[in-house]
Scaffold this motif. Structure first.
Motif, short mmCIF file in Angstrom:
data_model
loop_
_atom_site.label_atom_id
_atom_site.label_comp_id
_atom_site.label_asym_id
_atom_site.label_seq_id
_atom_site.Cartn_x
_atom_site.Cartn_y
_atom_site.Cartn_z
N GLU A 102 0.44 -1.36 -0.32
CA GLU A 102 -0.15 0.14 -0.17
C GLU A 102 0.84 0.71 -0.23
O GLU A 102 0.78 1.92 1.44
N TYR B 85 -0.47 3.62 -4.70
CA TYR B 85 -1.61 2.54 -4.39
C TYR B 85 -1.91 3.61 -4.11
O TYR B 85 -3.61 3.29 -4.69
N ARG B 86 -1.42 4.09 -3.12
CA ARG B 86 -3.14 4.96 -2.94
C ARG B 86 -3.59 6.11 -3.72
O ARG B 86 -4.50 6.62 -3.90
N GLU C 44 -5.99 5.74 -6.23
CA GLU C 44 -7.61 5.62 -6.29
C GLU C 44 -8.21 6.89 -5.86
O GLU C 44 -9.57 6.97 -6.13
N LYS C 45 -7.65 7.74 -6.53
CA LYS C 45 -7.73 9.20 -6.65
C LYS C 45 -7.95 9.22 -8.00
O LYS C 45 -9.22 10.42 -8.12
N HIS D 230 -10.14 4.85 -11.99
CA HIS D 230 -10.36 3.74 -11.19
C HIS D 230 -11.33 3.45 -10.52
O HIS D 230 -11.89 2.28 -10.57
N GLN D 231 -13.26 4.10 -11.47
CA GLN D 231 -13.83 3.76 -11.16
C GLN D 231 -14.04 2.80 -11.54
O GLN D 231 -14.32 1.33 -11.50
N TRP E 86 -14.87 -1.75 -11.50
CA TRP E 86 -16.37 -2.45 -12.28
C TRP E 86 -14.94 -3.53 -13.04
O TRP E 86 -15.78 -4.29 -13.06
N TYR F 123 2.48 0.66 -8.42
CA TYR F 123 2.94 0.63 -7.20
C TYR F 123 2.69 -0.98 -7.07
O TYR F 123 3.33 -1.18 -5.78
#
Lengths: 810, 810
Positions: free
Chosen positions: B78, B82-83, B86-87, B91-92, B96, B710
């Motif tokens: 992490e 990696y963090r 998500e931003k 990423h959405q 999916w 990452y």
């Protein structure tokens, strides 16, 4: 500041830098200490402010978690006494005894669960006998004699007798639930699910000292008795309710009861199985009991084990699973044995389960039928989602407007009366008379002449007036023309709505059989249409479609997959239909999950239970421990004055407290600056230490070690109040050495730990608490289950979000 | 000492205070750095000494764990990248895509596993056809014509042709295993078990840079092809071998292969499913594949899921289980579909699995039969334990004396020849002729006249010369007098010993069907004796006892319980016998476990694999982290010179390195004094950083962040050697900033943590490493899987002990 420079204003009151009421477990306090209340308000304001900040970019979040729920404690307190216990020569014997007793207890769980199941089944059988032979047959034949025909006028008498009988039984069930054991209401599966997830469900928490009664009421003897009698009454009373869900709850209650070797309700302590009197062992036995319950209910031992795993356990332990399987097997065996006696075929063991759906004669299916099964899955998913949506709204309505005890009793009676009335009305309205003998699977109880001519019987009556299990069998196995289309439509719709209304009233009632029955009705209808669409194709058996429909409806409501497949396969004693059933259940779950959650999950959410899902919420990588944790910890030093411990026990409700090497005033924050994390001690351990007066006059001297209470998680000990200990002023000035009794290496994470990481720790290890330390191993906060559970994954506009629920104090 | 006062003698050699070769993963090093070797010897001496001390109070401990085995890496790294991922708005979509692809891959796994299974089945079918129609029937009829009778003289020709044919097939199988894919030998279940337990099994580790090939060879395409063809040949070649175990391995290989979207063996990369190219995801797909394999082999999807869980997974994840179930279902479906086509009943889907044991007509059993089943369980437990004992001894013998490639090939041929010879000998020796037509279940291939008179057939030949699955069916379903007592005794004994010899030779071969066949033989014998003992009781069906015997023998050998019950129930398509089968398996396991471990576990122990059991060893509460851990850690600071990293990568084989805030010379110990634990970085990440030249000239400046690597766990990247990177002298003088790439909160425990606590962390979370820190959060040691696994619970003189295995370097 000295080396032991903790700021302590007086030896008898709490450090103003600490907030004892909101910390480890953040439970509402009834303490009226002014100081504490002030402190608390300040904390809440702070919290509110930070939450408002967090919420500013969110649209809606009026969801809550209730602070009422406590975590179970699965962690072993590995203190010095625990370690020393292993060095004793007698420890080898203890190890043997424990592993022998585990099997023995599992055997007992199986036997008792089987007995309870058989008891319920026999009760329902007699109740049915009374209804059918006495009321229905007798009164109808009397009508026929008197009036030479079956006119409506006489039927009213029959109906009133029938409804009256139903209402009496339902009243018994409702009174048991409302006035004796409220937790016995409903199916009990949501409660078992929460319990296995690691949550203690409180019954009463009125006063501070009653906090201790947050014992696991879910799994008590009183609950068991109320549930068993209640479910027999509600099923016997003609409600759209199944006895299977409550059977699972009963099994779990048996599991918890037997393993403890004592009964709170009876006040008897057999002194047996003391080694199992902790949450860790009890959870294992409760899973075994739940598996045994499923096994007894459906004759499905494998399904039972899978149920316990799918709904509860997070950690798959081979040994535990094996014991669960053993209990399930014994329970299934016991039911078979007793019912084989009861049915006059003693020793003939192929009789299985309470809900025996019969064996299909025609077991083949063809590849072109697969799309039809998929379609049934889609229908089931939609109907199930609709059911859940309506039932959730109804439950919310009920929570608001039907909260008084007599209101609830009245609702039960109303449901009972309307259920009976509707049945009669339907029989009166629909003319579906079938010649007797056309359906070779029909048993004598299924044949009710009612309004039909001689030599015919009413197909509607045979659906409405049987035990639901018998009706399921009729729908599965009757020849194609046994039921008219209208009959099936009306029956399906009525049963759907009656079930909807029934699930949630204050009687023990399951949703399994009613859902199966509804689904079997529309599935059979589907089969009839398929048969009419393709008249040239032979081998279409509407019974197969009825089975698929039953699976789809049930799957749509409860959203279980693998365990449900196993249960249905075992209940129909057939493997061949496994594949289509799996397909149906899978599609059903996919479709249903597009709309809402399963029924049990919806009810758990309504109850604001901090349940942890299977996976960490998506989009939560950037939520770090310092946002998740609570900073207002109540910590202890390794040696504490008795007075301070008494004060903390009195004014907080926490289950345990971190132990640090020093507590100092912080120059920057309103909270104190804690030293290095050294351990963790349970409330019950502190209490026991005080009770046994393990404290010394001098600060430096060390008390003698007591023998064997390294693990005192038994909630009994907390029943006594602090006042009962009779601590004198002198006692309170003594010092207590905590170090030998604390758990010396509690779980800890650094401040920059992410929520998914924390989640996996909680879920994988069944944690109750997790300490957050800074880079120098100084205690900075604590994370409990509620702190983790309040971050929920939600989907809006096809995007994942993490919502933060607030913790409600109600 | 300055603030960055790490002692570093030169920028191009390692700190003499560190031992780079024995640390994180403690793998044997081929480095010839004198200094390092010296260091290493010293460490080993120290270790040896401390172990000798520890061993002084123990009686025997000549057991070892091999250092060859590596852990799989299930932890997410992490880091900041990696963090940040998500931003991103994309990423959405990634979320999916991943969840859609997971289902898609599971679908593919099911389809391909089904195809492989069908392929094997059809191959075996044709091979059987060749043997029976061509060799046996043709030659025998020729004999009859020529010699007007069946004399021994002509039979020799038949036998030689038969044995010759078998030997050719077995040679193919053996060559595939010995020269192409050694890992394809045996049943593959022990390997799958280890893989799911979290262990990578190496194939080659000759040179330092080949270390990277410790990729999961277990689950490769080459393995799959060798296994599939090999098993068809060894089963077709008349060995006492089943195709079911290898099917499970094939399923797992399909799972790993399909999910990676590329093939090492073919050198093709489809560029698909890149998100699944890490150990974490691959493990999930391998479990799904194993489940699909069982589903295809036995037509048992539920059994397959339970098998994957019982043998592998430690963490029960509902979503994963559901996907496993889906794969299993699709695979079962595919096999059915193809075989229904192949058998000319296209689309008729009730055909299930490769090993279809047929349906029992007489399904009832009575309570007085239960003790008989228990007795069968006891016999099965004893025979299974005997089998395991002898096979383990044989494997040890083989390891020592039959190690050359041609020796192993010769052994295979010998087994094939002797198996064939024994069959003929038995048929010749035993005169068990049955009239044709007396056994209505016999199919045409079962009826071989052989030495028998016209109108009769040889029952012995029908056992020996069929496919094993057909023989099982005969034993289960034939009428009571179909087989003579002598036939069953001789057949059972021969099959027992042939299986014993066959399991472990270098061909793909499973033990399931041979064990079932042996058990069915003695179970049927048991049934015949029961029938003779109680001639007055009707309804004794020796087939039922054959089933119980089969379950007992198999259970005694493999010691599976719940999954085996499900598999047998699904393979016989019958639920009714569930209870007795469970009882039998339970008793069998209890009895067997008194003597030794299951066959797979014995083989795993022989291979010195550091597998972790289900529960922490008993009597280990007082073994603390500072005894479990390894102190000689190779740590990095957050900024390191490239030269040092290159040196470390070159001279160590560790998979990852802890990152601390400073490394100083310790005034007290020979090991350096590490600062606070700040993170953990993988070898592959360091490699990728170097490859992408993410380093800067100045110590203070920070390099730009690369985009999206990452998580670079893909072992492909490690295939390149350090030399390929072409780092110049200038490059090596640069600085690398590790901080953004490291996992910032690795798991840590304090020094006083007990072994059971550590064990539960490893088992519950699937850890690969665990850092030990002192009270100030300074790194003091590292614990890997091997350190935990070397503490084994043993029972001697009815007392539990903890033995400490040593780590062998071979």
């Amino acid at each position: 500041m000295t080396s032991r420079g903790r700021v302590r204003t007086s030896s008898n009151s709490l450090d103003p830098n600490e907030d004892p009421v909101s910390g480890l477990e953040r439970v509402f306090s009834n303490s009226n200490l002014e100081q504490v209340a002030r402190q608390r308000r300040r904390q809440e304001e702070q919290l509110l402010f930070s939450r408002q900040l967090a919420e500013s970019d969110r649209t809606d979040s009026h969801e809550a978690l209730s602070a009422r729920y406590e975590s179970l404690n699965y962690e072993v307190s590995e203190n010095r006494l625990y370690r020393d216990a292993e060095k004793k020569p007698s420890h080898q014997l203890t190890l043997w005894r424990i592993s022998r007793n585990r099997w023995f207890v599992c055997f007992l769980i199986g036997v008792f669960t089987g007995l309870v199941a058989a008891f319920i089944d026999i009760m329902v059988h007699y109740s049915k006998d009374v209804k059918f032979s006495w009321i229905l047959k007798y009164l109808i034949s009397k009508c026929s004699e008197e009036q030479r025909g079956t006119t409506a006028g006489c039927m009213w008498t029959v109906m009133i007798a029938w409804i009256g009988y139903n209402c009496v039984l339902v009243t018994i069930a409702a009174v048991l639930v409302i006035f004796v054991a409220p937790i016995a209401g409903g199916s009990g599966i949501p409660q078992i699910k929460c319990y296995l997830n690691g949550i203690a469900i409180p019954e009463v928490r009125s006063a501070l000292n009653h906090f201790i009664s947050i014992v696991v009421k879910v799994v008590r003897l009183k609950t068991l008795v109320s549930k068993a009698i209640g479910v027999a009454c509600s099923v016997g009373g003609g409600l759209c309710a199944g006895k299977e869900g409550p059977m699972i709850h009963s099994g779990a209650a048996v599991g918890a009861g037997v393993s403890q070797g004592k009964s709170y309700s009876l006040g008897i302590d057999f002194g047996l199985f003391k080694e199992f009197r902790n949450d860790r062992e009890r959870r294992d036995f409760v899973s075994a009991g739940a598996a045994a319950g499923v096994a007894a209910a459906f004759g499905a031992p494998i399904g039972g084990v899978l149920f316990s795993l799918e709904e509860g356990a997070s950690f798959w332990n081979q040994n535990l699973t094996w014991r669960m399987f053993f209990s399930a097997m014994i329970s299934s065996f016991t039911v078979n044995l007793i019912l084989s006696w009861f049915n006059g075929k003693s020793g003939w063991l192929s009789w299985t389960g309470l809900a025996n759906f019969g064996v299909f004669e025609n077991k083949d299916y063809n590849i072109w039928e697969i799309p039809l099964f998929l379609l049934i899955g889609v229908i089931g998913g939609c109907l199930g989602a609709l059911f859940n949506y309506l039932n959730t709204r109804l439950t919310e309505f009920r929570k608001k407007y039907v909260s008084s005890k007599f209101g609830r009793l009245f609702e039960c009676l109303l449901v009972a009366a309307i259920s009976g009335f509707l049945a009669f009305l339907t029989i009166f309205a629909i003319d579906d008379c079938q010649p007797i003998g056309a359906n070779p699977t029909a048993t004598s109880t299924q044949i009710n002449q009612m309004w039909c001519k001689k030599g015919e019987y009413s197909a509607v009556a045979s659906l409405f007036f049987q035990n639901p299990e018998e009706s399921v069998k009729s729908l599965f196995h009757s020849p194609i023309n046994s039921f008219g289309v209208t009959t099936l439509i009306i029956f399906g719709i009525e049963y759907f709505f009656l079930t909807l209304w029934t699930f949630g009233i204050s009687v023990p009632s399951g949703v399994f059989i009613p859902a199966i029955l509804t689904g079997a009705a529309w599935g059979r209808l589907f089969g009839i249409f398929v048969e009419r669409l393709f008249p040239s194709v032979t081998g279409i058996d509407p019974g197969k479609y009825a089975l698929a429909g039953a699976a789809a409806q049930l799957g749509g409501v409860v959203r279980m997959t693998i365990s449900l497949t196993a249960i249905i396969m075992e209940a129909t004693k057939d493997i061949t239909f496994g594949l289509p059933i799996m397909l149906v259940l899978m599609v059903t779950k996919w479709v249903g999950d597009m709309f809402n959650e399963g029924l049990y999950d919806s009810h758990i959410d309504l109850a604001e239970v901090p349940i942890l899902g299977w996976n960490p919420p998506k989009m939560s990588r950037n939520i770090l421990a310092d946002r998740v944790m609570r900073k207002d910890v109540v910590a202890l030093e390794r040696r504490e004055r008795v007075s301070r411990i008494v004060e903390i026990l009195r004014s907080t409700l926490h289950h345990g407290f971190p132990v640090v090497d020093r507590i100092e005033e912080s120059p920057y924050e309103s909270l104190p600056d804690y030293g290095r994390l050294k351990g963790y001690i349970l409330r019950s351990q502190l209490f026991k230490l005080l009770e046994n007066r393990i404290f010394e006059e001098e600060e430096s001297s060390s008390a003698v070690l007591p023998n064997d209470f390294y693990e005192c998680q038994d909630d009994d000990d907390q029943m006594k109040s602090l006042a009962d200990l009779g601590l004198t002023q002198y006692d309170e000035s003594c010092w207590l050495d905590i170090e030998p009794y604390m758990h010396p290496h509690p779980h800890r994470v650094p401040l920059n730990t992410s929520l998914p990481f924390i989640f996996r720790l909680f879920r994988g290890l069944g944690l109750r608490y997790l300490f957050v330390v800074n880079d120098d191993n100084h205690l900075r906060g604590v994370i409990t289950r509620k702190d983790v559970a309040r971050f929920r994954e939600r989907r809006r506009n096809h995007e994942y979000h993490v919502d933060e629920l607030y913790i409600s104090e109600s």
